[in-house]
Design a protein around this motif. Structure first.
Motif, PDB file in Angstrom:
ATOM      1  N   UNK A  88      -3.322  14.666 -37.524  1.00 26.42           N
ATOM      2  CA  UNK A  88      -3.697  15.810 -36.698  1.00 26.42           C
ATOM      3  C   UNK A  88      -5.030  16.359 -37.151  1.00 26.42           C
ATOM      4  N   UNK A  89      -5.978  16.451 -36.197  1.00 25.22           N
ATOM      5  CA  UNK A  89      -7.266  17.079 -36.491  1.00 25.22           C
ATOM      6  C   UNK A  89      -7.067  18.543 -36.856  1.00 25.22           C
ATOM      7  N   UNK A  90      -7.918  19.039 -37.723  1.00 32.24           N
ATOM      8  CA  UNK A  90      -7.792  20.440 -38.128  1.00 32.24           C
ATOM      9  C   UNK A  90      -8.247  21.408 -37.046  1.00 32.24           C
ATOM     10  N   UNK A  91      -8.854  20.886 -35.976  1.00 37.09           N
ATOM     11  CA  UNK A  91      -9.248  21.743 -34.851  1.00 37.09           C
ATOM     12  C   UNK A  91      -8.366  21.507 -33.633  1.00 37.09           C
ATOM     13  N   UNK A  92      -7.163  20.974 -33.867  1.00 42.39           N
ATOM     14  CA  UNK A  92      -6.186  20.766 -32.795  1.00 42.39           C
ATOM     15  C   UNK A  92      -5.005  21.705 -32.999  1.00 42.39           C
ATOM     16  N   UNK A  93      -4.468  22.200 -31.890  1.00 36.92           N
ATOM     17  CA  UNK A  93      -3.329  23.118 -31.944  1.00 36.92           C
ATOM     18  C   UNK A  93      -2.243  22.597 -31.004  1.00 36.92           C
ATOM     19  N   UNK A  94      -1.192  21.966 -31.530  1.00 38.79           N
ATOM     20  CA  UNK A  94      -0.142  21.413 -30.668  1.00 38.79           C
ATOM     21  C   UNK A  94       0.811  22.478 -30.151  1.00 38.79           C
ATOM     22  N   UNK A 198       2.811  11.941 -22.493  1.00 38.94           N
ATOM     23  CA  UNK A 198       1.866  12.897 -21.933  1.00 38.94           C
ATOM     24  C   UNK A 198       2.409  14.316 -21.890  1.00 38.94           C
ATOM     25  N   UNK A 199       3.726  14.470 -21.963  1.00 37.22           N
ATOM     26  CA  UNK A 199       4.294  15.821 -21.998  1.00 37.22           C
ATOM     27  C   UNK A 199       4.060  16.499 -23.340  1.00 37.22           C
ATOM     28  N   UNK A 200       3.773  15.721 -24.374  1.00 33.83           N
ATOM     29  CA  UNK A 200       3.419  16.274 -25.676  1.00 33.83           C
ATOM     30  C   UNK A 200       1.926  16.604 -25.653  1.00 33.83           C
ATOM     31  N   UNK A 201       1.607  17.871 -25.821  1.00 31.82           N
ATOM     32  CA  UNK A 201       0.232  18.339 -25.591  1.00 31.82           C
ATOM     33  C   UNK A 201      -0.298  19.052 -26.832  1.00 31.82           C
ATOM     34  N   UNK A 202      -1.542  18.762 -27.147  1.00 27.38           N
ATOM     35  CA  UNK A 202      -2.261  19.494 -28.188  1.00 27.38           C
ATOM     36  C   UNK A 202      -3.610  19.917 -27.632  1.00 27.38           C
ATOM     37  N   UNK A 203      -3.958  21.176 -27.842  1.00 26.92           N
ATOM     38  CA  UNK A 203      -5.284  21.657 -27.429  1.00 26.92           C
ATOM     39  C   UNK A 203      -6.274  21.333 -28.544  1.00 26.92           C
ATOM     40  N   UNK A 204      -7.448  20.835 -28.169  1.00 28.18           N
ATOM     41  CA  UNK A 204      -8.392  20.319 -29.152  1.00 28.18           C
ATOM     42  C   UNK A 204      -9.756  20.959 -28.962  1.00 28.18           C
ATOM     43  N   UNK A 205     -10.254  21.561 -30.016  1.00 31.69           N
ATOM     44  CA  UNK A 205     -11.623  22.096 -30.005  1.00 31.69           C
ATOM     45  C   UNK A 205     -12.557  20.974 -30.429  1.00 31.69           C
TER      46      UNK A 205
END
Length: 308
Positions: A88-94, A198-205
C-alpha cells in the motif's frame, strides 16, 4: 480475544508526514484484523514522530537509507509472517471494506496469487483497475471497468506471501516503478492467476511521494521496463526493445522535432543504457532463475497478454 491477522499491510514511506496519517487512519477503519508494518525510508521530516504518535500503533522498520518503494517492500517482506501481504502506497487511503473484499477474493480461488483493486484519484476517476501489457512491453494502467488484467498496480494490492517469495520476491534494485509488472509477470510464468476486485477501492493521491514526469521518474521507468523485459520476456522481444531504445537514443540528437519530455533527452537515455548494461550480468542470472521456476513458456505468456 481478537482474531489473528491473515494479512500484513506493508506501507512504504519516505518523507510522508503530509499524507501518511490519512493512510494509517484509513487502515484503522478496515473491517478485518491485520498487521501494519511501515517501512520508513530514512525520512527526516517528522515521519518518525507521526508514526510513534499514531493511535493505530503501527510496527515500524526504519531503513538506514532511502531504498525506494521496491527496496522498501523487499525489506518489509522479510519480516512478514502472515499468509497474505498487502502493498500500500503511503498516499493511498482504502475504504473500510477494502481489505475484506481482497481477502475474500484471494482465499476463494486457490490459483490466484494476487488481487488488485480500483485505485481512484481524489475526484473519483479511475487511476488503475489493473495493469495491461502493451505490444512493446510496457506495463500500463487499465482504467476501464471489466475485462482481465495482466497484472496489478503495486500501489494497493494483496498477494499470497508464499507465492511471492517462491517467485523470487521483489526486485529491490528497481528502486521504484515496474516492481509490480515484473512481479506479476513472474507469478504468471510460475502458473499463477492474477485478479482485480473492482469493488475494493482505495483513493490515491498520485505523485504525493514522487514527481511523475520528472527526469528521475522517466529514468526509473525506462530502465526498469528494459530490465523487466530482459528478466521475463522472450529473448527476441527483450533484444528487440533494447535495440530500439538504443537506436532511438543514437538518432535523437540529430532530430529537430524531438519531444520535450525528459525520456527523450539523450543524456537521460544514455544513463538508462549505462545502468542496464551495468546490471546485465545480474539480470541474466535472474532471468535464468526465473526460467528455472517457470511452469509456462515465456512465449506463451507473451502471446496471451501482449497488446491486449
Amino acid at each position: 480475544m481478537p482474531a489473528p491477522a491473515t494479512t500484513t499491510v506493508l506501507v512504504v514511506t519516505w518523507r510522508g508526514v503530509g499524507h501518511l496519517g490519512e493512510c494509517l487512519d484509513a487502515l484503522a477503519t478496515q473491517d478485518r484484523p491485520h498487521r501494519i508494518l511501515v517501512v520508513d525510508n530514512a525520512s527526516d521530516d517528522g515521519t518518525a514522530e507521526l508514526l510513534a504518535a499514531h493511535p493505530s500503533a503501527p510496527e515500524v522498520l526504519r531503513l538506514p537509507r532511502n531504498a525506494g518503494y521496491a527496496g522498501g517492500i523487499a525489506a518489509g517482506l522479510s519480516a512478514v509472517d502472515t499468509p497474505l501481504v498487502a502493498w500500500l502506497n503511503d498516499d493511498a487511503a482504502p475504504r473500510p471494506d477494502w481489505l475484506g473484499l481482497l481477502e475474500d477474493a484471494l482465499l476463494a480461488e486457490p490459483d490466484l496469487a494476487a488481487v488488485g483493486c480500483r485505485l481512484e484519484r481524489a475526484g473519483g476517476s479511475p487511476q488503475s483497475v489493473g495493469v495491461r501489457l502493451t505490444a512493446d512491453g510496457h506495463g500500463a494502467d487499465r482504467t476501464a471497468a471489466g475485462g482481465q488484467a495482466f497484472g496489478f498496480c503495486g500501489g494497493a494490492v494483496l498477494l499470497r506471501t508464499a507465492a511471492l517469495r517462491a517467485a523470487g520476491g521483489v526486485p529491490a534494485s528497481f528502486f521504484c516503478y515496474y516492481e509490480d509488472t515484473d512481479t506479476a509477470w513472474r507469478l504468471r510464468l510460475a502458473g499463477w492467476r492474477i485478479g482485480v476486485r473492482e469493488r475494493a477501492v482505495a483513493r490515491h493521491r498520485h505523485g504525493a511521494s514522487t514527481r511523475p514526469g520528472s527526469p528521475s521518474f522517466h529514468r526509473w521507468n525506462e530502465r526498469n521496463r528494459l530490465l523487466t523485459l530482459l528478466r521475463c520476456a522472450p529473448a527476441r522481444v527483450a533484444l528487440t526493445q533494447l535495440t530500439r531504445f538504443t537506436a532511438l537514443t543514437a538518432v535523437l540528437p540529430l532530430r529537430g522535432d524531438r519531444p520535450a519530455a525528459a525520456n527523450f533527452r539523450a543524456g537521460l537515455r544514455c544513463r538508462v543504457l549505462a545502468e542496464v548494461l551495468a546490471r546485465l550480468p545480474a539480470t541474466l542470472l535472474a532471468r535464468r532463475a526465473i526460467g528455472a521456476r517457470a511452469v509456462l513458456d515465456r512465449g506463451e505468456v507473451w502471446r496471451e497478454w501482449a497488446g491486449r
